[in-house]
Write an enzyme that holds these catalytic residues in place. Structure first.
Site, PDB file in Angstrom:
ATOM      1  N   GLU A 140      10.928  74.962  27.016  1.00 52.95           N
ATOM      2  CA  GLU A 140      11.571  74.090  27.990  1.00 52.95           C
ATOM      3  C   GLU A 140      12.268  74.865  29.093  1.00 52.95           C
ATOM      4  OE1 GLU A 140      14.071  72.217  25.151  1.00 52.95           O
ATOM      5  OE2 GLU A 140      15.707  73.592  25.553  1.00 52.95           O
TER       6      GLU A 140
ATOM      7  N   CYS B 250      16.968  77.131  34.714  1.00 49.85           N
ATOM      8  CA  CYS B 250      17.290  77.751  33.427  1.00 49.85           C
ATOM      9  C   CYS B 250      15.975  77.888  32.652  1.00 49.85           C
ATOM     10  CB  CYS B 250      18.282  76.860  32.678  1.00 49.85           C
ATOM     11  SG  CYS B 250      18.617  77.423  31.015  1.00 49.85           S
TER      12      CYS B 250
ATOM     13  N   CYS C 246      13.572  80.838  18.376  1.00 46.95           N
ATOM     14  CA  CYS C 246      14.495  81.983  18.396  1.00 46.95           C
ATOM     15  C   CYS C 246      14.741  82.417  16.954  1.00 46.95           C
ATOM     16  CB  CYS C 246      15.809  81.577  19.055  1.00 46.95           C
ATOM     17  SG  CYS C 246      16.968  82.951  19.215  1.00 46.95           S
TER      18      CYS C 246
ATOM     19  N   CYS D 144      21.854  80.949  15.450  1.00 49.43           N
ATOM     20  CA  CYS D 144      23.251  80.607  15.745  1.00 49.43           C
ATOM     21  C   CYS D 144      23.503  79.194  15.210  1.00 49.43           C
ATOM     22  CB  CYS D 144      23.516  80.652  17.244  1.00 49.43           C
ATOM     23  SG  CYS D 144      23.217  82.280  17.954  1.00 49.43           S
TER      24      CYS D 144
ATOM     25  N   CYS E 179      23.150  75.809  17.375  1.00 42.71           N
ATOM     26  CA  CYS E 179      22.052  75.728  18.344  1.00 42.71           C
ATOM     27  C   CYS E 179      20.799  75.086  17.754  1.00 42.71           C
ATOM     28  CB  CYS E 179      21.750  77.140  18.831  1.00 42.71           C
ATOM     29  SG  CYS E 179      20.255  77.258  19.812  1.00 42.71           S
TER      30      CYS E 179
ATOM     31  N   GLY F 239      15.543  81.072  23.116  1.00 41.34           N
ATOM     32  CA  GLY F 239      15.258  82.465  22.794  1.00 41.34           C
ATOM     33  C   GLY F 239      16.341  83.442  23.208  1.00 41.34           C
ATOM     34  N   GLU F 240      16.268  84.629  22.634  1.00 48.07           N
ATOM     35  CA  GLU F 240      17.181  85.723  22.991  1.00 48.07           C
ATOM     36  C   GLU F 240      16.407  86.680  23.908  1.00 48.07           C
ATOM     37  OE1 GLU F 240      20.336  87.019  22.842  1.00 48.07           O
ATOM     38  OE2 GLU F 240      19.325  88.663  23.870  1.00 48.07           O
TER      39      GLU F 240
ATOM     40  N   SER G 165      21.389  86.034  29.933  1.00 50.55           N
ATOM     41  CA  SER G 165      22.451  85.730  28.975  1.00 50.55           C
ATOM     42  C   SER G 165      22.010  86.166  27.581  1.00 50.55           C
ATOM     43  CB  SER G 165      22.698  84.218  28.999  1.00 50.55           C
ATOM     44  OG  SER G 165      23.584  83.869  27.982  1.00 50.55           O
TER      45      SER G 165
ATOM     46  N   SER H 215      27.192  85.768  25.448  1.00 46.89           N
ATOM     47  CA  SER H 215      27.603  84.516  24.805  1.00 46.89           C
ATOM     48  C   SER H 215      28.593  84.878  23.706  1.00 46.89           C
ATOM     49  CB  SER H 215      26.384  83.815  24.192  1.00 46.89           C
ATOM     50  OG  SER H 215      25.474  83.496  25.199  1.00 46.89           O
ATOM     51  N   LEU H 216      29.854  84.709  23.993  1.00 45.53           N
ATOM     52  CA  LEU H 216      30.886  85.200  23.081  1.00 45.53           C
ATOM     53  C   LEU H 216      31.206  84.156  21.995  1.00 45.53           C
ATOM     54  CD1 LEU H 216      32.806  87.693  22.844  1.00 45.53           C
ATOM     55  CD2 LEU H 216      34.498  86.337  24.084  1.00 45.53           C
ATOM     56  N   HIS H 217      31.734  83.041  22.418  1.00 44.34           N
ATOM     57  CA  HIS H 217      31.963  81.860  21.570  1.00 44.34           C
ATOM     58  C   HIS H 217      32.942  82.060  20.407  1.00 44.34           C
ATOM     59  CE1 HIS H 217      28.699  80.650  23.995  1.00 44.34           C
ATOM     60  NE2 HIS H 217      27.710  80.904  23.168  1.00 44.34           N
TER      61      HIS H 217
ATOM     62  N   ASN I  45      27.168  70.659  24.204  1.00 45.16           N
ATOM     63  CA  ASN I  45      26.231  69.543  24.126  1.00 45.16           C
ATOM     64  C   ASN I  45      25.909  69.342  22.653  1.00 45.16           C
ATOM     65  OD1 ASN I  45      25.185  67.933  26.153  1.00 45.16           O
ATOM     66  ND2 ASN I  45      23.896  69.552  26.983  1.00 45.16           N
TER      67      ASN I  45
ATOM     68  N   CYS J 249      20.372  73.091  24.266  1.00 48.16           N
ATOM     69  CA  CYS J 249      19.358  74.150  24.193  1.00 48.16           C
ATOM     70  C   CYS J 249      18.362  73.868  23.067  1.00 48.16           C
ATOM     71  CB  CYS J 249      20.098  75.463  23.960  1.00 48.16           C
ATOM     72  SG  CYS J 249      19.130  76.823  23.391  1.00 48.16           S
TER      73      CYS J 249
HETATM   74  S1  SF4 Z   1      22.102  80.198  20.970  1.00 46.26           S
HETATM   75 FE1  SF4 Z   1      20.492  81.443  21.915  1.00 46.26          FE
HETATM   76  S2  SF4 Z   1      20.399  83.253  20.606  1.00 46.26           S
HETATM   77 FE2  SF4 Z   1      21.464  81.710  19.402  1.00 46.26          FE
HETATM   78  S3  SF4 Z   1      19.853  80.668  18.210  1.00 46.26           S
HETATM   79 FE3  SF4 Z   1      20.115  79.531  20.135  1.00 46.26          FE
HETATM   80  S4  SF4 Z   1      18.574  80.355  21.502  1.00 46.26           S
HETATM   81 FE4  SF4 Z   1      18.833  81.839  19.845  1.00 46.26          FE
END
Ligand code: SF4
Length: 352
Positions: free
Chosen positions: A94, A107, A114, A118, A121, A165-166, A197, A220-222, A297, A340
């Site tokens: 996407e 984006c 991925c 996380c 996500c 994805g990363e 990112s 992406s700290l969080h 979200n 995401c």
């Molecule tokens: S936040 Fe980013 S790195 Fe983490 S699982 Fe989702 S897509 Fe992968």
């Protein structure tokens, strides 16, 4: 099936001129073809109306064109547009187009799914299917740009690698796509307008700097302690905060490019004033850093909830009071599966 055909967009101006010469064609055709590829956003050879039919046929025999097709389009009440793309073998990914404060941001995704899991996500729940090629990444940008031109008569101002994805786990293709987006004979975007990112892989963040990459880098700290971050981002176990902050600083110093911290506020998890103080402490180690405070979200089936607007504002005011630039990024496209991975994830389920 495209076989081993090469994507036409991967050819530099010089390579295209050389190929044309071998075909007995004049060099000026390269300019016409590249204009179709990059400025006019053509998605098929047949659109290249000022290129002779015979040459178009030769191009089609030897080169690949659009490696992605659009399978679904959603538009939110806030104008956000989300496109679901399908790869040649049927994977869904996407891309999102966001209109905000005079910016038009594309984006894009860097992988199908991925591997990083996380906890908050949707994409992480799909697992990683495969890396995207640089062509497929660039194609998302071009299709989103076309969408922006059609929907608002305006081109893209920014590109962010914040979709599925990363990006750093698809290092080579991501760097190649950045070259294509910034090349003068490609899309010619300024590296300052592009943000990669990452969930945080210290070694690869340093490598970006060493390889001369000049785009903006966002971490992406969080979470503000390793213990807290390990709980939501397993990648943190091998990339602890101290090494990530050092890598981000290294990137900034070597590349001279802007860096930022992304911080999603989760209710009852990372949104106390104690968290804000620790966030300030981390940000102060990073010269010129910008902190983006992001509204979450929510993802159906996950227990994470976003913090309320008052708490988010309090975080922002606190950071700004102590000299750290902070912006609240409001959640976009809430009505259209905008978290995401949500749209593609739904597509995967439908596919199954
Ligand atoms: S936040 Fe980013 S790195 Fe983490 S699982 Fe989702 S897509 Fe992968």
């Amino acid at each position: 099936m495209s076989g081993l055909k090469r994507n036409l967009r991967q050819l530099t101006r010089g390579q295209l001129e050389q190929w044309l010469k071998e075909q007995g064609e004049p060099a000026y055709r390269a300019g016409q073809i590249q204009e179709w590829l990059w400025q006019k956003g053509a998605v098929s050879f047949s659109e290249m109306s000022n290129v002779p039919m015979k040459l178009r046929q030769k191009l089609a025999e030897q080169f690949l064109f659009a490696p992605l097709s659009i399978n679904q389009r959603q538009q939110s009440r806030d104008q956000t547009i989300k496109l679901r793309f399908v790869t040649h073998e049927g994977f869904r990914i996407e891309g999102v187009l966001i209109f905000s404060e005079g910016r038009v941001t594309a984006c894009v995704s860097s992988q199908v799914g991925c591997s990083l899991t996380c906890a908050f996500c949707a994409t992480g729940r799909m697992g990683r299917q495969r890396n995207l090629s640089s062509d497929e990444i660039v194609e998302q940008v071009l299709l989103l740009r076309k969408e922006a031109l059609q929907a608002a008569g305006t081109s893209l101002t920014n590109v962010v690698y914040m979709g599925m994805g990363e990006p750093l786990l698809n290092y080579r293709e991501v760097v190649r796509s950045l070259e294509m987006l910034t090349a003068p004979d490609g899309l010619a975007l300024s590296p300052r307008r592009i943000t990669v990112s990452t969930a945080g892989i210290a070694k690869l963040m340093r490598r970006l700097a060493d390889d001369g990459v000049r785009v903006r880098l966002a971490l992406s700290l969080h979470a503000t302690t390793d213990e807290q971050r390990n709980r939501i981002m397993p990648i943190n176990e091998e990339n602890q905060l101290e090494s990530l902050i050092a890598a981000l600083r290294y990137y900034h110093e070597r590349s001279g490019s802007r860096i930022s911290l992304e911080y999603i506020l989760f209710a009852g998890f990372n949104d106390t004033m104690e968290d804000a103080r620790r966030l300030l402490k981390l940000a102060r180690q990073l010269p010129g850093v910008h902190v983006n405070l992001i509204e979450y979200n929510e993802v159906p089936g996950l227990s994470f909830r976003g913090s309320d607007a008052v708490t988010v504002k309090r975080f922002q005011e606190f950071l700004e009071r102590y000299g750290i630039a902070a912006t609240v990024r409001h959640s976009r496209g809430r009505d259209i599966d905008a978290a995401c991975g949500q749209l593609a994830n739904r597509g995967m389920k439908e596919q199954r």
